[in-house]
Design a protein around this motif. Structure first.
Motif, short mmCIF file in Angstrom:
data_model
loop_
_atom_site.label_atom_id
_atom_site.label_comp_id
_atom_site.label_asym_id
_atom_site.label_seq_id
_atom_site.Cartn_x
_atom_site.Cartn_y
_atom_site.Cartn_z
N PHE A 174 -15.49 -1.59 15.00
CA PHE A 174 -14.38 -1.15 15.84
C PHE A 174 -13.47 -2.32 16.17
O PHE A 174 -13.28 -2.71 17.32
N HIS A 204 -7.54 6.13 11.26
CA HIS A 204 -8.07 7.49 11.40
C HIS A 204 -8.50 7.98 10.02
O HIS A 204 -7.78 7.81 9.03
N GLU A 260 -11.16 14.68 12.93
CA GLU A 260 -11.16 13.29 12.46
C GLU A 260 -12.59 12.73 12.46
O GLU A 260 -13.35 12.94 13.41
N TYR A 261 -12.94 12.06 11.36
CA TYR A 261 -14.29 11.50 11.26
C TYR A 261 -14.37 10.23 12.11
O TYR A 261 -13.55 9.32 11.97
N VAL A 262 -15.38 10.17 12.98
CA VAL A 262 -15.59 9.00 13.83
C VAL A 262 -16.81 8.26 13.33
O VAL A 262 -17.91 8.82 13.26
N GLN A 263 -16.61 7.03 12.98
CA GLN A 263 -17.68 6.20 12.41
C GLN A 263 -18.71 5.82 13.46
O GLN A 263 -18.36 5.26 14.50
#
Length: 284
Positions: free
Chosen positions: A100, A107, A123-126
């Motif tokens: 991060f 995004h 949205e894909y959140v790592q």
């Protein structure tokens, strides 16, 4: 006693009657004056709207602020869970969206096997599987096993569905030479460790097909040319895979509008290389 006549101080005095008489000569002078004014107005308006651009090049000796890079790229065969963005520069800065990074506002949107965005998936959140711990002058990498296992599950699911990923956002970097590296998570030891401990072995991603929708350095301006916009590289389904490298030279640019407003931005030129991937690596 004389009566006070206030009409003498009126600022709107009426002219004598013989001065208000309309004549043919007056009409001709009026038409000529209006025609001349209209001609001058049209000339100035056409000059203003049709102003030509003037380019000037000079040596840039100023210390400028950080550079903002906007990226919009689709990877047709790399799932969002497997895609990482690494930022490295000559000053020693090394960061990644896995950690991060403070300067990255990226995004990731999941794409199906046909390249369309999956409407049901947000949205894909790592998952933050890695943390950088600084103890004095030393730096230690900490791996969150729970988040890593969750990440492996995401990769298995998305790879099984042959998903892709669209990466969109901006990255702020220093104005020094560096690299913006789009890679696959599973190539690093920190990402391979949870796989080895859990017995999960994910297939290697070798198809680096991608499309660059937009890539800019700094704010956009009229007439800007971005050489990589619209670039598409498609790998054959049974091909060996390639590593694509884009060497970019950035030129600081100042754009001045016709209203005198100054916009600081950048332009760039690019040289592209494509090299076959060795069997032990897969990156872009």
């Amino acid at each position: 006693m004389k009566r006070l006549d206030l009409s003498r101080i009126s600022a709107f005095a009426r002219p004598e009657e013989h001065l208000t008489k309309q004549t043919l000569h007056g009409a001709i002078v009026t038409l000529l004056g209006c025609t001349l004014a209209l001609t001058l107005f049209c000339h100035e308006l056409s000059w203003f709207l049709g102003a030509k651009g003037v380019a000037k090049m000079e040596v840039d000796l100023r210390r400028r602020h950080d550079l903002s890079i906007f990226v919009d790229i689709s990877f047709h065969a790399i799932p969002c869970a497997a895609l990482s963005v690494d930022i490295m520069d000559a000053s020693g800065t090394a960061d990644s969206d896995v950690n991060f990074a403070a300067g990255a506002h990226l995004h990731k949107f999941r794409l199906d096997a046909s390249g369309r965005r999956i409407s049901k998936a947000a949205e894909y959140v790592q998952p933050q599987t890695q943390r950088v711990l600084r103890e004095g002058s030393s730096t230690v990498m900490s791996v969150d096993m729970e988040a890593a296992m969750r990440h492996i599950g995401d990769m298995e699911q998305e790879m099984g569905a042959h998903e892709g990923c669209r990466l969109r956002g901006d990255v702020t970097v220093r104005r020094v030479s560096g690299r913006l590296h789009f890679a696959v998570h599973q190539q690093s030891l920190a990402d391979m460790l949870p796989q080895m401990l859990s017995g999960h072995v994910l297939p290697r991603v070798r198809n680096i097909s991608h499309a660059v929708h937009r890539l800019t350095f700094g704010p956009s301006f009229p007439g800007q040319v971005s050489p990589l916009d619209g670039t598409t590289r498609i790998e054959a389904a049974n091909g060996g895979g390639h590593a694509y490298k884009y060497y970019i030279k950035i030129v600081p640019t100042e754009y001045t509008t016709r209203f005198g407003m100054l916009l600081e931005t950048s332009q760039y030129s690019v040289t592209e290389y494509a090299m076959p991937l060795p069997h032990r690596h897969a990156h872009s």
